[in-house]
Write an enzyme that holds these catalytic residues in place. Structure first.
Site, mmCIF file in Angstrom:
data_model
loop_
_atom_site.group_PDB
_atom_site.id
_atom_site.type_symbol
_atom_site.label_atom_id
_atom_site.label_comp_id
_atom_site.label_asym_id
_atom_site.label_seq_id
_atom_site.Cartn_x
_atom_site.Cartn_y
_atom_site.Cartn_z
ATOM 1 N N LYS A 248 0.875 -1.159 0.000
ATOM 2 C CA LYS A 248 0.000 0.000 0.000
ATOM 3 C C LYS A 248 0.915 1.212 0.000
ATOM 4 O O LYS A 248 1.587 1.505 0.986
ATOM 5 C CB LYS A 248 -0.902 0.021 1.240
ATOM 6 C CG LYS A 248 -1.722 1.305 1.329
ATOM 7 C CD LYS A 248 -2.547 1.399 2.599
ATOM 8 C CE LYS A 248 -3.127 2.794 2.747
ATOM 9 N NZ LYS A 248 -3.852 2.990 3.998
ATOM 10 N N ASN B 30 -9.233 1.669 9.000
ATOM 11 C CA ASN B 30 -8.573 1.257 10.234
ATOM 12 C C ASN B 30 -9.192 1.979 11.428
ATOM 13 O O ASN B 30 -9.843 1.380 12.263
ATOM 14 C CB ASN B 30 -7.071 1.542 10.140
ATOM 15 C CG ASN B 30 -6.308 1.019 11.350
ATOM 16 O OD1 ASN B 30 -6.872 0.692 12.380
ATOM 17 N ND2 ASN B 30 -4.998 0.935 11.229
#
Lengths: 65, 260, 260, 260, 260, 65, 65, 65
Positions: free
Chosen positions: C102, C211
């Protein structure tokens, strides 16, 4: 004898509400009946006599939101 | 709280699902049954209509619905006065042998918005006659409070016009209603897609009622499942305590130990 | 299509879940593991940081994650230049024995918005070095197109600032990106509650990465489940063909047969 | 149409300004006078209250307002029943020698939302007694239609709770009301800043009524001017036929003749 | 502050109007002139195009614009690379004898979104060559900061795609840009109606630039006046300190002295 | 004589409403008066006699929204 | 011998990278090592000798988003 | 002489830029001229000679946003 069923004039054989429901092949358990604007309890379909000019409403459940 | 213990209680009856669905506008009875199944709903709305005397061929809705599994919620759709609505409820009770009614008194055919003046009259009568009244109403906190005072078992403010798919047009009013009312608050009408249902639940609503949003979708059965998931998602999110909204960012990875 | 056959494919690898979750900011490793489990995610992001030489007590993240079950997606969080990000990716590959990264190149600490100029540089290098690059970027269709042209395996536009919980601030740009891009489009950052995730999927996004929305909730495990349900709800709703939005109403109960 | 000929007509009386302002909550009478002046309003609302017998020192509002220039619109603020509201209107007419009243019947003190059931009762009585009734109501198209049918000279749905500054929470309902109603539709309450007023006018409303949005601003006189400009801007934009909204772009510079 | 003293200052030059307008897409030169007049703009954008050698009949834009009254802002519309844009700016300076340029480097023809990578290159070159650069860019705070660091005289983030009329799609990013940037921030593109312009100014923007929103309206001259009023309304509202937003109500009429 | 004015008991000199308004220095043009729950037209302030126990309301306009 | 580990000067016993990792009780499978800014493949930990002044980075995965 | 003007080949009489602009009735004050990709300052229109094959661009302002 001529009565009004759901707003339409009908000529019928039967003399009792239950008789009429059978005549038109309707399961009494599946409907509600109003006789001359009063709710007719299921228990009284058998004993309730129809007379000329009576207005009955026969309703059931259909799909709705 | 224990999430699994989270139940919807209406008039003392307990329900696990917070999604209520209608039975109208499906392509077939089979499709309706599968959609209801996929939705996980326990309460389903039905309309009360005249039996068609001339055409006896038509099949009966009740042949398709397991009354042990589902609670029927007959509505008064199509009624434009308190009297018509009360009369329809009495017929519904006789037909369904249940006291639950979804009370609608409509104001006009174009918006299908409630006529709350007539609604309040009908609700008074029906509560006195022992009905369990779930009224479809506006997102008007004053009317909702009056309906609760009358003794309605829940209040069901609309999110947007019936069948419009606009979602919850005024979440502020819904929030005020939630602050004001003790009985369950169920958003009825307006839901167009899954996120609309989730938003209703995230606001703190006790449930969502819909029909067109599911029955009108290209794939009603899949949409029913989507709504099932969305209502649960929204409820869980409401109970889980979301993060606050902030204009600026907060890192999710630690600052320490970055290779330099 | 067969809904059950609906898979997310990134760089030829197939995933059933469209929700990707981070591993940061949890109260404990146990809580993190349960939240990941509840989320149903198959891809989880991790950060690359220096081992703390002085304190060997600290437990290792990898002791808690079943690498047969989850695909690790190492990020370059905390990198503010292409060089740092590339260096971090090389370390990540060596540590993780996987090519997935990522890619984040941040513009400043307050917004944590991407520096797309540096991002494009880093992406070019990493694609040439054989990495499978999933870049975190802005909701900028032009940058997304360039990232796809460079050979990124997906584009991950932000919905709102990292950790802000503002949801998708500009659905219009996301829609344009979806029209423009062929590789998977994954909304990364900004999701605060379940409906935000559902909305991303209803727009047609291929997945959602989050998240803080989970780890920062009062009950992270319950919120993880909420997000799991919401992503599936939104995806299903997208595939089901929602009803159109209309200003006015459409009745869901029939007009015929009303008692008069 | 000729823009300069654009007038607001209520009960046969013609007004040039479409902004109506209140006279409450100002720091001083001087500030109030200047703010009203800056707003360009021709109709101003006032409350009806008991004269303070014990303290004769207090100055009278009417000493500050030029009745040749402004039309007074007495309100029934603080009334929670039809009877109180009707009584207050009768007193107002006697004090003001005018038939215009802003009819409010409130539902509770926390929301100050109207009690539309009582409002309709009061409106019936007052119209019969020859009052020119401008009712403050909800954004409920059914109630608005009933108020028009009763003979109210205008309907004044709220945009949001009084003094909340939330703007127009439900433009959809306002649009439906505009489609439904022939008398002037005036948004009353909720305006917090200039763009809120412009939006109301762009929807097609005939006017906007506000008090707190101006009197509560840090600089009420400047905000009054801002509202004056905003209402005119919104009205002109409504009359000018705005461009349609499109997801994609259209160039404003010509394609031909680019240097290559 | 003294409202009347409120000026827009770009590269040391002072302007009273905060509205900048384009000159494209009008039905006639006469209409354009009247619309510009009604807008109150002092800065007007123009495009640079090849003279049509074959057809000398066409009239020149400059025959219609009083250069003593208006500041020309030549744009680089239609340029898709830094080189083209720089070349066009050099021609513009020679034609216009002014250093002001509206720098656009487009990413594609469908969105007309900026290619910020190329934009930054072009801006560097032009600032070095002494141009006063006003760049059209995305609502990307990082790019805006880089443009300021390079030495641009202002930054002009888009509200929505050029000519889309969608208004300010992401006010959050605009607010972050306003927090970050010291040079004037001018919203360029996306404005569809008066309230859009007012909202931009209420956010704290220093100005608004538009073309299609005016030229594309049914009545461009009236819409130009609407935009003139709206920009002033929004600016005044921003300076006046609006009331805070609240979920609940606050009475505007006094509680004391109610007749009971 | 004792009457109730705006809910409070007052002892007054005057016998007419107009007299009482003058007594408490109120400009009749600026107020409305309710006598025992009925509106009292301005024209009748002069001729209307007050009697013991009367309840009058005297209202005027104040700032409001 | 003195080397720089994660930016801090350390005096170490071992002569190989693998030896040093063992010395500080780090599982080689769980980390990545950079020696003087070049990635060191896991296979070379054993054979790679450290010399005075070397700069090594030892990283692993931690929770992140 | 043949030159390229705004991308199209033209045969012209004049030998100077200014001459050519006059020839095609263009007011030099209203345009900018690029000669073989270099901007030509207005002051040099008169003195700048055109030669066969020159490429010139002549631009002006038009309506734009």
């Amino acid at each position: 004898m001529r009565i009004f069923v759901n707003g339409e004039e009908q000529s019928i054989e039967s003399t009792s509400v239950l008789g009429y429901l059978k005549e038109i092949e309707i399961d009494p358990q599946r409907v509600a009946v109003e006789l001359n604007l009063d709710i007719l309890p299921k228990g009284e379909y058998d004993t309730t006599q129809l007379k000329d000019g009576d207005r009955i409403e026969i309703v059931h459940f259909v799909g709705g939101g | 709280m224990k999430k699994s213990a989270d139940k919807l209680i209406i008039a003392g009856r307990e329900f696990t699902s917070r999604l209520m669905v209608g039975t109208g506008k499906y392509a077939s009875m089979e499709q309706m049954v599968q959609a209801i199944e996929a939705s996980g709903a326990e309460i389903i709305t039905v309309a009360v209509r005249r039996v068609n005397i001339s055409d006896r061929s038509q099949e009966s809705l009740l042949d398709y619905i397991d009354l042990k599994k589902y609670t029927l919620l007959p509505n008064t759709a199509g009624c434009y006065s308190a009297d018509e609505a009360v009369r329809t409820c009495r017929l519904a009770r006789e037909a369904g042998l249940s006291d639950f009614v979804k009370l609608e008194v409509l104001g006009d055919e174009k918006t299908l918005f409630p006529d709350n003046e007539e609604l309040l009259k009908a609700a008074k009568t029906l509560v006195q006659e022992g009905f369990t009244v779930l009224p479809y109403t506006s997102d008007d906190p004053i009317v909702c409070r009056k309906l609760e005072d009358i003794g309605c078992a829940a209040v069901m403010p609309l999110g947007a016009p019936i069948g419009s798919g606009l979602g919850i047009r005024n979440p502020y009013n819904i929030r005020i209603i939630l602050d004001t009312i003790s009985v369950p608050v169920i958003v009825d009408a307006g839901v167009g897609t899954a996120s609309d249902a989730a938003i209703a639940m995230e606001l703190g609503c006790d449930g969502v009622l819909m029909n067109t949003g599911i029955a009108g979708a290209k794939d009603p059965i899949a949409m029913a499942e989507a709504m099932n998931l969305a209502v649960r998602a929204g409820r869980l999110a409401f109970l889980s305590g979301r993060i606050p909204k902030k204009l600026y960012a907060t890192a999710s990875s630690p600052i320490e130990g970055i290779v330099t």
